[in-house]
Design a protein around this motif. Structure first.
Motif, short mmCIF file in Angstrom:
data_model
loop_
_atom_site.label_atom_id
_atom_site.label_comp_id
_atom_site.label_asym_id
_atom_site.label_seq_id
_atom_site.Cartn_x
_atom_site.Cartn_y
_atom_site.Cartn_z
N ALA A 13 0.81 -1.21 0.00
CA ALA A 13 0.00 0.00 0.00
C ALA A 13 0.85 1.26 0.00
CB ALA A 13 -0.93 0.00 1.22
N CYS A 14 2.12 1.14 0.40
CA CYS A 14 3.01 2.30 0.48
C CYS A 14 3.85 2.49 -0.77
CB CYS A 14 3.91 2.18 1.71
SG CYS A 14 3.03 2.28 3.28
N ALA A 15 3.52 1.78 -1.84
CA ALA A 15 4.31 1.87 -3.06
C ALA A 15 4.26 3.27 -3.65
CB ALA A 15 3.80 0.86 -4.09
N VAL A 16 5.33 3.63 -4.34
CA VAL A 16 5.43 4.95 -4.94
C VAL A 16 4.58 5.06 -6.19
CG1 VAL A 16 7.02 6.63 -5.98
CG2 VAL A 16 7.74 5.30 -3.98
N ASP A 17 4.56 4.00 -7.02
CA ASP A 17 3.89 4.09 -8.32
C ASP A 17 2.74 3.11 -8.51
OD1 ASP A 17 5.66 6.08 -9.83
OD2 ASP A 17 7.13 4.65 -9.06
#
Length: 611
Positions: free
Chosen positions: A384-388
């Motif tokens: 859920a904390c991914a950049v893209d």
């Protein structure tokens, strides 16, 4: 035990999917928490809460305890008759394809998702016509997940585990000097003994620093893919790892290689295409050969999607190749949307590409005269904390890298047009189970080189049984102090960081939810001495029962591993041979090997470890 499960506005899309559908309840299946009793010493039924109190202080943490959980309902779940073809009865070994999705969480595939329900029509269809594994677990991050899947052993037994905040030690990157130790037989080695040709395509990520650790030295006949945990979809650059030229200039590494035969050397590929296009072509080529080759095939296809990477774009040729009268993947990818922003929309497009590949592989298997079995699963929870590309494990607690179920419990299903009847399977299953399960598919008398942690689910699944019980222990993390396991329906976390539920709007740098990078996000929240959850009545892990168990005083002492089976001790310290500030290797031999290979990630002859 953390705050109660939140119900913010951004959670509503995921919450639209009923709790029964999300958390493994289905028609004819016992409802979570119903009819759960043990017999007391006096023969009377003992309720779950009384039973938990009766377990006592030492017994809960002792590894030898087996909790027998009688999960009933108003009536027994209907038992379907065994549907096993004559080919299997005579052990005409089927083709087997295992497709591993990357960072796909509980709220991501269409048949589970609240906001991306239209993104995976093929997988939704196959799940409805196959067998959905409703209680399926992986590990918290990429390398431990693949180690468990391929070895049949929990990662701590092989030295591939570490206490927080050092989980990264167990993750293989460009200059990691370790792997699954030699002596541990991998899944393809077992399958080759039954006449199968074995092919690995995609992500390896369990060690490459020595030729003897490569896929083609460990049971696969060929390999095309990458060694790191992640690369660019087009650039093939493994995150920010670099190598140094003799004049001091530094350049980014490239991680894409081919090995055409056992014992062969990896050859770097300067292929500008999208990784999923490269992997689809390779997978279809290998399977296509078996329209003429009489031997059965095992395809291990570890897809790139839907791992986060900055250069994702839809692989147009994959979408065109795998479109059919039923699904136009080009149009589907164009139409994908999410009310939760671009990161979630683009994640959905990555899932569309993965779904297209699943459709192509399934069609190729169906075109063959031999029976086939397709397994689709994810390695760990959504990021859920991914950049893209933002995954989601809602409504489960936690995220990729977490030892709450949001990091561990993942979608998985099996499909065969001839070997299986549609249904749902609630048996407690894990990555470690595939060696014994697939051996049971291909052999009347499967044999193992040594005891494994995995169990064989095939007889129950093939016979249409809804469950084979939960009387087992799954170890998700074993460290010098920290410990996470599930025994029966009880989940225990000792000395682990507290994490909450990650809304679909979580972003890197959110502070309370996500730090600026994934590894920082793993450590959000203080270390909690002890958490105990009853997953039968509390699948969202909202209520910590540790105080009810009267064992808090023991949490001040270091957990001892004496009661657990022997833990592998490496012959040299595990380390990443790189400077974390520059991502340059500290080992000049490794740097020289990759420089001589033109900047491709290749083995450099690290010391071998044995198990």
């Amino acid at each position: 035990g953390g705050p109660p499960a939140p119900r913010p506005e951004e959670y509503k899309a995921a919450a639209r999917v009923s709790a029964g559908r999300q958390l493994g309840q289905s028609r004819g299946m016992p409802r979570v928490g119903e009819g759960s009793y043990l017999l007391g010493s006096d023969g009377a039924r003992v309720s779950r809460r009384r039973r938990i109190r009766a377990i006592g202080t030492g017994a809960l943490l002792a590894s030898g305890l087996a909790l027998v959980l009688c999960l009933g309902s108003a009536g027994p779940a209907p038992r379907r008759p065994a549907v096993i073809s004559a080919a299997v009865a005579q052990r005409r070994v089927p083709h087997v394809a295992m497709i591993v999705l990357d960072d796909v969480g509980w709220n991501d595939l269409g048949y589970l998702s609240g906001d991306l329900g239209s993104a995976t029509p093929e997988m939704t269809s196959l799940a409805s016509r196959g067998v959905v594994m409703e209680n399926y677990y992986g590990q918290q991050i990429c390398t431990p997940s693949r180690v468990a899947l391929l070895s049949g052993l929990f990662p701590f037994r092989l030295g591939l585990d570490a206490d927080p905040p050092s989980f990264v030690r167990g993750e293989i990157v460009a200059f990691s000097n370790y792997s699954v130790p030699l002596g541990a037989a991998l899944l393809p080695e077992y399958l080759k003994r039954h006449g199968m040709r074995t092919y690995a395509v995609g992500k390896w990520n369990i060690g490459h620093c020595n030729d003897r650790y490569l896929p083609t030295s460990r049971g696969f006949d060929s390999f095309l893919g990458y060694f790191n945990g992640n690369v660019g979809y087009y650039s093939k650059q493994p995150d920010s790892w670099r190598y140094e030229l003799e004049d001091g200039t530094t350049l980014p590494l490239v991680d894409l290689v081919r090995i055409d035969a056992p014992g062969g050397r990896p050859v770097g590929l300067a292929d500008p295409r999208h990784t999923e296009e490269i992997f689809l072509d390779e997978a279809l080529d290998k399977l296509g050969r078996h329209r003429r080759d009489a031997r059965p095939a095992f395809l291990y296809l570890a897809l790139h999607a839907a791992h986060d990477a900055p250069d994702f774009a839809e692989p147009r040729r994959v979408l065109e190749t795998c479109s059919s009268e039923r699904v136009d993947y080009v149009e589907l990818s164009r139409s994908v949307s999410s009310p939760f922003g671009d990161r979630r929309r683009d994640y959905g497009r990555a899932l569309v590409a993965a779904d297209a590949i699943v459709a192509c592989v399934r069609a190729e298997l169906d075109a063959m005269p031999r029976d086939s079995l397709l397994v689709v699963l994810s390695d760990n929870g959504g990021n859920a904390c991914a950049v893209d590309l933002a995954g989601s494990s809602l409504p489960l607690r936690g995220v990729k890298g977490s030892c709450y179920d949001g990091g561990l419990r993942v979608p998985a299903f099996l499909y065969s047009s001839t070997l299986l009847q549609p249904g749902r399977y609630a048996g407690l299953a894990h990555h470690v189970d595939w060696i014994p399960t697939l051996l049971s598919v291909v052999s009347d008398e499967p044999s193992l080189d040594y005891p494994l942690d995995g169990v064989d689910h095939w007889p129950a699944i093939a016979a249409g049984d809804a469950d084979n019980g939960r009387d087992r222990t799954l170890y998700f993390h074993v460290g010098t102090e920290a410990l996470v396991y599930r025994r029966g329906d009880l989940k225990v976390l000792r000395r682990m960081p507290n994490q909450t539920w990650y809304p679909l709007t979580a972003r890197p740098g959110d502070g309370d939810l996500c730090s600026a990078d994934l590894l920082g996000a793993l450590e959000i929240g203080p270390i909690v001495d002890l958490q105990v959850f009853d997953l039968a009545t509390d699948p969202l892990e909202t209520t910590n029962l540790a105080a009810d168990l009267d064992i808090m005083p023991q949490t001040t002492t270091t957990f001892r591993l004496d009661d657990l089976p022997a833990v592998f001790e490496p012959t040299l310290p595990f380390r990443i041979e790189g400077d974390t500030d520059t991502n340059l290797p500290l080992n000049p031999i490794a740097n020289a090997a990759m420089r001589d290979a033109g900047g491709f990630v290749v083995p450099w002859g690290c010391a071998l470890t044995y198990w």
